[in-house]
Each structure stands twice: as structure tokens, then as C-alpha cells.
Design an enzyme around this catalytic site. Structure first.
Site, PDB file in Angstrom:
ATOM      1  N   HIS A  52      -6.391  58.914  80.677  1.00  0.00           N
ATOM      2  CA  HIS A  52      -5.808  59.576  82.378  1.00  0.00           C
ATOM      3  C   HIS A  52      -4.940  59.429  82.616  1.00  0.00           C
ATOM      4  O   HIS A  52      -3.947  60.156  82.840  1.00  0.00           O
ATOM      5  CB  HIS A  52      -6.135  58.204  83.479  1.00  0.00           C
ATOM      6  CG  HIS A  52      -6.282  58.424  85.039  1.00  0.00           C
ATOM      7  ND1 HIS A  52      -7.111  57.687  85.801  1.00  0.00           N
ATOM      8  CD2 HIS A  52      -5.100  59.429  85.116  1.00  0.00           C
ATOM      9  CE1 HIS A  52      -6.075  57.994  86.843  1.00  0.00           C
ATOM     10  NE2 HIS A  52      -5.417  59.526  86.632  1.00  0.00           N
TER      11      HIS A  52
ATOM     12  N   HIS B 180      -2.406  63.432  84.416  1.00  0.00           N
ATOM     13  CA  HIS B 180      -2.507  65.083  85.686  1.00  0.00           C
ATOM     14  C   HIS B 180      -1.327  66.039  84.503  1.00  0.00           C
ATOM     15  O   HIS B 180      -0.252  65.452  84.265  1.00  0.00           O
ATOM     16  CB  HIS B 180      -1.888  64.040  86.619  1.00  0.00           C
ATOM     17  CG  HIS B 180      -3.010  63.551  87.553  1.00  0.00           C
ATOM     18  ND1 HIS B 180      -3.812  64.002  88.315  1.00  0.00           N
ATOM     19  CD2 HIS B 180      -2.848  61.939  87.545  1.00  0.00           C
ATOM     20  CE1 HIS B 180      -3.904  62.953  89.230  1.00  0.00           C
ATOM     21  NE2 HIS B 180      -4.064  61.849  88.538  1.00  0.00           N
ATOM     22  N   LEU B 181      -1.591  66.759  84.441  1.00  0.00           N
ATOM     23  CA  LEU B 181      -0.912  67.664  84.005  1.00  0.00           C
ATOM     24  C   LEU B 181      -1.116  68.830  84.818  1.00  0.00           C
ATOM     25  O   LEU B 181       0.081  69.747  84.252  1.00  0.00           O
ATOM     26  CB  LEU B 181      -2.113  68.671  82.076  1.00  0.00           C
ATOM     27  CG  LEU B 181      -2.631  67.295  81.322  1.00  0.00           C
ATOM     28  CD1 LEU B 181      -3.457  68.288  80.452  1.00  0.00           C
ATOM     29  CD2 LEU B 181      -1.680  67.366  80.645  1.00  0.00           C
ATOM     30  N   ARG B 182      -1.499  69.324  86.094  1.00  0.00           N
ATOM     31  CA  ARG B 182      -1.007  70.219  86.766  1.00  0.00           C
ATOM     32  C   ARG B 182      -1.880  71.347  86.093  1.00  0.00           C
ATOM     33  O   ARG B 182      -2.225  70.933  85.435  1.00  0.00           O
ATOM     34  CB  ARG B 182       0.269  70.052  87.327  1.00  0.00           C
ATOM     35  CG  ARG B 182       0.681  68.668  87.735  1.00  0.00           C
ATOM     36  CD  ARG B 182      -0.260  68.163  89.095  1.00  0.00           C
ATOM     37  NE  ARG B 182       0.705  66.471  89.045  1.00  0.00           N
ATOM     38  CZ  ARG B 182      -0.072  65.677  89.864  1.00  0.00           C
ATOM     39  NH1 ARG B 182      -1.156  65.799  90.238  1.00  0.00           N
ATOM     40  NH2 ARG B 182       0.928  65.018  90.347  1.00  0.00           N
TER      41      ARG B 182
ATOM     42  N   ASN C 179      -7.737  67.119  90.162  1.00  0.00           N
ATOM     43  CA  ASN C 179      -7.361  67.259  91.052  1.00  0.00           C
ATOM     44  C   ASN C 179      -6.046  68.271  91.060  1.00  0.00           C
ATOM     45  O   ASN C 179      -5.210  67.985  91.786  1.00  0.00           O
ATOM     46  CB  ASN C 179      -6.526  65.262  91.483  1.00  0.00           C
ATOM     47  CG  ASN C 179      -4.878  64.860  91.221  1.00  0.00           C
ATOM     48  OD1 ASN C 179      -5.195  65.718  90.001  1.00  0.00           O
ATOM     49  ND2 ASN C 179      -4.147  64.705  92.101  1.00  0.00           N
TER      50      ASN C 179
ATOM     51  N   LYS D  94     -15.419  62.257  88.121  1.00  0.00           N
ATOM     52  CA  LYS D  94     -14.053  61.109  89.301  1.00  0.00           C
ATOM     53  C   LYS D  94     -14.115  61.453  90.422  1.00  0.00           C
ATOM     54  O   LYS D  94     -14.958  61.867  91.494  1.00  0.00           O
ATOM     55  CB  LYS D  94     -12.639  62.620  89.481  1.00  0.00           C
ATOM     56  CG  LYS D  94     -11.593  61.461  90.437  1.00  0.00           C
ATOM     57  CD  LYS D  94     -11.241  59.817  89.140  1.00  0.00           C
ATOM     58  CE  LYS D  94      -9.865  59.672  90.031  1.00  0.00           C
ATOM     59  NZ  LYS D  94      -8.984  59.213  89.268  1.00  0.00           N
TER      60      LYS D  94
ATOM     61  N   HIS E  64     -10.933  56.637  91.238  1.00  0.00           N
ATOM     62  CA  HIS E  64     -10.114  56.043  92.386  1.00  0.00           C
ATOM     63  C   HIS E  64      -9.873  54.998  92.898  1.00  0.00           C
ATOM     64  O   HIS E  64     -10.565  55.233  94.025  1.00  0.00           O
ATOM     65  CB  HIS E  64      -8.665  57.053  93.132  1.00  0.00           C
ATOM     66  CG  HIS E  64      -7.641  56.219  93.791  1.00  0.00           C
ATOM     67  ND1 HIS E  64      -7.017  56.297  92.876  1.00  0.00           N
ATOM     68  CD2 HIS E  64      -7.378  55.605  94.469  1.00  0.00           C
ATOM     69  CE1 HIS E  64      -5.592  55.949  93.499  1.00  0.00           C
ATOM     70  NE2 HIS E  64      -6.282  55.494  94.994  1.00  0.00           N
TER      71      HIS E  64
ATOM     72  N   HIS F 253      -6.302  53.144  86.423  1.00  0.00           N
ATOM     73  CA  HIS F 253      -5.407  53.298  86.939  1.00  0.00           C
ATOM     74  C   HIS F 253      -5.127  51.018  87.748  1.00  0.00           C
ATOM     75  O   HIS F 253      -4.887  51.244  89.117  1.00  0.00           O
ATOM     76  CB  HIS F 253      -4.868  53.480  87.512  1.00  0.00           C
ATOM     77  CG  HIS F 253      -5.210  54.758  89.036  1.00  0.00           C
ATOM     78  ND1 HIS F 253      -5.625  53.695  90.058  1.00  0.00           N
ATOM     79  CD2 HIS F 253      -4.851  55.670  88.756  1.00  0.00           C
ATOM     80  CE1 HIS F 253      -6.008  55.086  90.731  1.00  0.00           C
ATOM     81  NE2 HIS F 253      -5.169  56.233  89.960  1.00  0.00           N
TER      82      HIS F 253
ATOM     83  N   LEU G 230       0.346  55.990  93.536  1.00  0.00           N
ATOM     84  CA  LEU G 230      -1.238  54.841  94.030  1.00  0.00           C
ATOM     85  C   LEU G 230      -1.920  55.147  93.003  1.00  0.00           C
ATOM     86  O   LEU G 230      -2.508  55.647  92.128  1.00  0.00           O
ATOM     87  CB  LEU G 230      -1.708  56.250  95.037  1.00  0.00           C
ATOM     88  CG  LEU G 230      -1.023  56.006  96.631  1.00  0.00           C
ATOM     89  CD1 LEU G 230      -0.345  57.033  97.470  1.00  0.00           C
ATOM     90  CD2 LEU G 230      -0.313  54.909  96.680  1.00  0.00           C
TER      91      LEU G 230
ATOM     92  N   ASP H  55      -2.378  57.754  83.803  1.00  0.00           N
ATOM     93  CA  ASP H  55      -1.771  57.868  84.916  1.00  0.00           C
ATOM     94  C   ASP H  55      -0.434  59.134  85.173  1.00  0.00           C
ATOM     95  O   ASP H  55       0.210  58.787  86.590  1.00  0.00           O
ATOM     96  CB  ASP H  55      -2.074  57.010  85.804  1.00  0.00           C
ATOM     97  CG  ASP H  55      -2.202  57.189  87.542  1.00  0.00           C
ATOM     98  OD1 ASP H  55      -2.918  59.064  87.661  1.00  0.00           O
ATOM     99  OD2 ASP H  55      -1.867  57.000  88.418  1.00  0.00           O
TER     100      ASP H  55
ATOM    101  N   HIS I  38       5.342  65.237  90.192  1.00  0.00           N
ATOM    102  CA  HIS I  38       5.992  66.288  91.126  1.00  0.00           C
ATOM    103  C   HIS I  38       7.725  66.179  90.916  1.00  0.00           C
ATOM    104  O   HIS I  38       8.202  65.724  90.084  1.00  0.00           O
ATOM    105  CB  HIS I  38       5.620  64.919  91.805  1.00  0.00           C
ATOM    106  CG  HIS I  38       4.507  64.168  92.383  1.00  0.00           C
ATOM    107  ND1 HIS I  38       3.765  65.686  93.292  1.00  0.00           N
ATOM    108  CD2 HIS I  38       3.282  63.269  92.075  1.00  0.00           C
ATOM    109  CE1 HIS I  38       2.800  64.529  93.588  1.00  0.00           C
ATOM    110  NE2 HIS I  38       2.344  63.073  92.438  1.00  0.00           N
TER     111      HIS I  38
ATOM    112  N   ALA J  89       3.083  60.469  95.719  1.00  0.00           N
ATOM    113  CA  ALA J  89       3.196  59.497  94.346  1.00  0.00           C
ATOM    114  C   ALA J  89       2.830  60.348  93.388  1.00  0.00           C
ATOM    115  O   ALA J  89       2.036  60.907  93.608  1.00  0.00           O
ATOM    116  CB  ALA J  89       2.102  58.618  95.724  1.00  0.00           C
TER     117      ALA J  89
HETATM  118  N1  LIG Z   1      -1.245  58.355  90.680  1.00  0.00           N
HETATM  119  C1  LIG Z   1      -0.188  58.973  91.448  1.00  0.00           C
HETATM  120  O1  LIG Z   1       0.026  58.130  92.491  1.00  0.00           O
HETATM  121  N2  LIG Z   1      -0.879  59.584  92.357  1.00  0.00           N
HETATM  122  C2  LIG Z   1      -1.850  61.030  91.046  1.00  0.00           C
HETATM  123  C3  LIG Z   1      -2.925  60.912  92.015  1.00  0.00           C
HETATM  124  C4  LIG Z   1      -3.745  59.957  91.553  1.00  0.00           C
HETATM  125  O2  LIG Z   1      -3.593  59.484  90.357  1.00  0.00           O
HETATM  126  O3  LIG Z   1      -4.445  58.891  92.422  1.00  0.00           O
HETATM  127  C5  LIG Z   1      -1.217  62.368  91.088  1.00  0.00           C
HETATM  128  O4  LIG Z   1      -2.063  63.144  91.359  1.00  0.00           O
HETATM  129  O5  LIG Z   1      -0.211  62.416  91.489  1.00  0.00           O
HETATM  130 ZN   LIG Z   2      -4.295  59.658  88.748  1.00  0.00          ZN
HETATM  131 ZN   LIG Z   3      -5.851  57.179  91.465  1.00  0.00          ZN
END
Ligand SMILES: NC(=O)N[C@@H](CC(=O)O)C(=O)O
Ligand SMILES: [Zn+2]
Ligand SMILES: [Zn+2]
Length: 343
Positions: A14, A16-18, A42, A99, A136, A174, A219, A247, A251, A263
Site C-alpha cells: 500500500h 501513494h506515489l502520486r 487516489n 480500492k 480504507h 492501514h 488517516l 501508506d 504532501h 493527512a
Molecule cells: N493515509 C493518509 O493520511 N493519506 C493518504 C490517503 C489514505 O491512504 O487514506 C493520501 O493519499 O495522502
Molecule cells: Zn493510503
Molecule cells: Zn487510506
């Protein structure tokens, strides 16, 4: 003699690479330690179809540092409109999972599902073709306290999903509470959970005592210390139902240190070292390989990686900041010293 440990190469189930300019940073950091990663969909707009997932995979692949073996595993984002045909096409294209973001639950979840009944045909199709469901797991109604949202999700949504789709493979992602760890441990086969490094290392006191620390805000939110203890027990238990999912969620600095901060914790820079720290504190370094490298691929029905990584016991200090496409990014535990280093 330096102490060292060698593990089968790990994967991140899990992350996030953006997109765009962020990818050089995020893909490079992930590929430094992980062979495969489940890439969260996302984006804005979200990755909702096979076509979008394959195009995104190409953008990621273009940023893999030369000489690194890294395989992005793609996921589509469920919306109220995702139907069985979308699932069939995604499965045929090699998308590994879909997801579920309850609408409004977290970063970029506005297009998420407003009522789980809307995606029952999609879930039916996923169950029959073997595509995994990633969750989630938080409810979003304003009457539910933010610290209770995971627990209420189990009661209101997850228990029903697990029963209504008895052979659907589900990852409760998570997890952050005793309730979630117990639910997964006692659930039927085919239900597993990922646990982040930050939920193993920290609790809400780290975020809120002596000043509010936005880099700990993610989150689901950090919970009380007793929940942290339950997560540590689950992760280090040797149960194959719990495996690694960072996770890691970048940001930019100015969006974290803000009057309404985003978050997400950026852990990809030093993820395996952070996990090693947590496992060592518990005297359970011997359980790290199962959690980081074996149980994830076993759950997904994929081969375990064959090569290894080595960590040496050698204190090092995390940088105060990183560059992400020209923006400053603060890694979790910036400026702190970790005791294990990946060689
Ligand atoms: N975990 C987080 O706080 N943020 C994640 C989204 C997610 O996994 O809920 C994100 O994309 O920034
Ligand atoms: Zn996540
Ligand atoms: Zn999440």
C-alpha cells in the site's frame, strides 16, 4: 563486527506515489527497498479504469531508477458507477485489486463510494474473477468521532462485506485499532490487514502532546497507546494475516504545515528501516521477514521475491527535508536517528 540482518527482498502492499513531477522522488524511494508495490489510485482525477491504470503504470515505470527491479501493481478506484464490466476489463488488463474509499474518508476520496450497495455488482464480479478488494476502513458520517471511525466501519460495513462475499479476498488497509487487529485475526480465510510503520512507532501523544505536530497527521489518525500495542503484537506475531503496507503518502511541506494540513506521512524514504526499528524494540526482528516479505505475496498468490536485502546496525540520521519535484517534502522522523540502515 557490525550486526546485520538479511531478509528476502520486501514489497510494499500500500503506497501513494502520486503523479507528474512527484514520481521521480516517490518511485526512487520505493524502489530503493521494495521490489513490488501496490500503487494507490487516489489521483486527481482518480484511476477508475483499466485504461487509466495502464497509462499510470507507464508513467511510474518511466521513473524507475536504472538497474532497479521494481514492479508497480495497479489498482482501480471504486466509485458509485463502477460496474461489473469495468471490473472485467480491469482484471483482463492485469489490475490486481480495486480500492474502496468511502466518499470523504481521506485525501482525494471525493469520488469514492457513497453507499456500499452501489458497488455490489462490482464486488460480485471481483469475487468471481479473483480481484482483491482493498479498503480504507473508516465511516464518514459527522456524528462519528474521528477516533471511532475505524471501529464503526467494522460494525457497519466490513462485517457485512465479509459475510456477503464469502470468497472475496479483502485487505483491511492501514489498520490502527485493537478492534481491527482482533477482527482480522478472527475473520475467515481471505481477510488480511496491512500495518504502517508509523502506527507501530507512534500513538496520538506523539502528535498532540507538547504542541501539535502535523507530520504525524494521517488517516486513519494515530490512536491511543493501547491500540499501538495491539498493532505491534499483531505485526510481530508471525500471523500471515498481517503484512507490510507503508501508506507512505507525500504532501508538500507547505500543505502539511498549514492551518488545514493534509493527512499523510511520507515514510517511503526509510520505510524498511522504520519497520526494523519497531520490530527490534519489541525484540522480534526475527519476525520482520515474514511480515515484510512473505505474507503479502502469499496472500496475493504471487511468488515471493528471490533475492535479499541487508540491514546493518549503524545509526544514521534522516534528512530534515527532501525535494519532490521542486517542492520541499518532510520525511516522517526527519532529523531523527534510526539504528538500522539498508545497505
Ligand atoms: N493515509 C493518509 O493520511 N493519506 C493518504 C490517503 C489514505 O491512504 O487514506 C493520501 O493519499 O495522502
Ligand atoms: Zn493510503
Ligand atoms: Zn487510506
Amino acid at each position: 563486527m557490525t550486526e546485520q540482518i538479511t531478509l528476502r527482498a520486501p514489497d510494499d502492499w500500500h503506497i501513494h506515489l502520486r503523479d507528474g513531477a512527484a514520481l521521480a522522488r516517490t518511485v526512487g524511494d520505493a524502489a530503493r527497498q521494495f521490489h513490488r508495490a501496490i500503487v494507490m489510485p487516489n489521483l486527481v482525477p482518480p484511476v477508475t479504469t483499466a485504461e487509466k491504470a495502464l497509462a499510470y503504470r507507464e508513467r511510474i515505470r518511466a521513473q524507475i531508477p536504472a538497474g532497479r527491479a521494481f514492479e508497480p501493481l495497479m489498482v482501480i478506484y471504486l466509485t458509485d458507477k463502477t460496474d461489473a464490466e469495468v471490473i472485467r476489463q480491469a482484471h483482463a488488463a492485469g489490475v490486481i485489486a480495486a480500492k474502496l474509499y468511502p466518499a470523504g474518508a481521506t485525501t482525494n476520496s471525493d469520488s469514492g463510494v457513497t453507499d456500499i450497495a452501489n458497488i455490489y455488482p462490482a464486488l460480485e464480479e471481483m469475487q468471481s474473477c479473483g480481484m482483491k478488494l482493498l479498503l480504507h476502513g473508516e465511516v464518514t458520517t459527522s456524528d462519528i468521532d474521528i477516533f471511532d471511525r475505524e471501529q464503526v466501519f467494522i460494525e457497519k460495513t466490513l462485517s457485512r462485506l465479509v459475510d456477503d462475499f464469502p470468497t472475496l479476498k479483502i485487505v483491511f488497509e492501514h489498520i490502527t485499532t485493537t478492534n481491527a487487529a482482533e477482527f482480522v485475526q478472527n475473520a475467515r480465510e481471505g481477510v488480511a490487514a496491512t500495518i504502517t510503520a508509523h502506527h507501530l512507532l507512534y500513538n496520538r501523544n506523539h502528535m498532540l502532546v507538547g504542541g501539535i505536530r502535523p507530520h504525524f497527521y494521517c488517516l486513519p489518525i494515530l490512536k491511543r497507546g493501547d491500540h499501538q500495542t495491539a498493532l505491534i503484537e499483531a505485526a510481530t506475531s508471525g500471523s500471515p494475516k498481517f503484512f507490510l503496507g507503508t501508506d507512505s503518502a507525500p504532501h508538500a511541506h507547505h500543505k502539511k504545515e498549514h492551518e488545514c494540513g493534509c493527512a499523510g506521512c511520507y515514510t517511503a524514504y526509510s520505510a524498511i528501516e522504520l519497520y526494523a526499528e519497531a520490530f527490534e524494540r519489541e525484540g522480534k526482528l526475527d519476525k520482520l521477514e515474514g511480515f515484510a516479505s512473505n505474507f503479502g505475496p502469499d496472500f496475493y498468490g504471487l511468488p515471493r521475491n528471490e533475492d535479499t536485502i541487508t540491514l546493518v546496525k549503524q545509526p544514521w540520521t534522516l534528512p530534515e527535508g527532501l525535494d519532490m519535484g521542486g517542492e520541499k517534502l518532510i520525511p516522517l522522523a526527519a532529523g531523527e536517528t534510526l539504528s538500522w540502515k539498508l545497505v
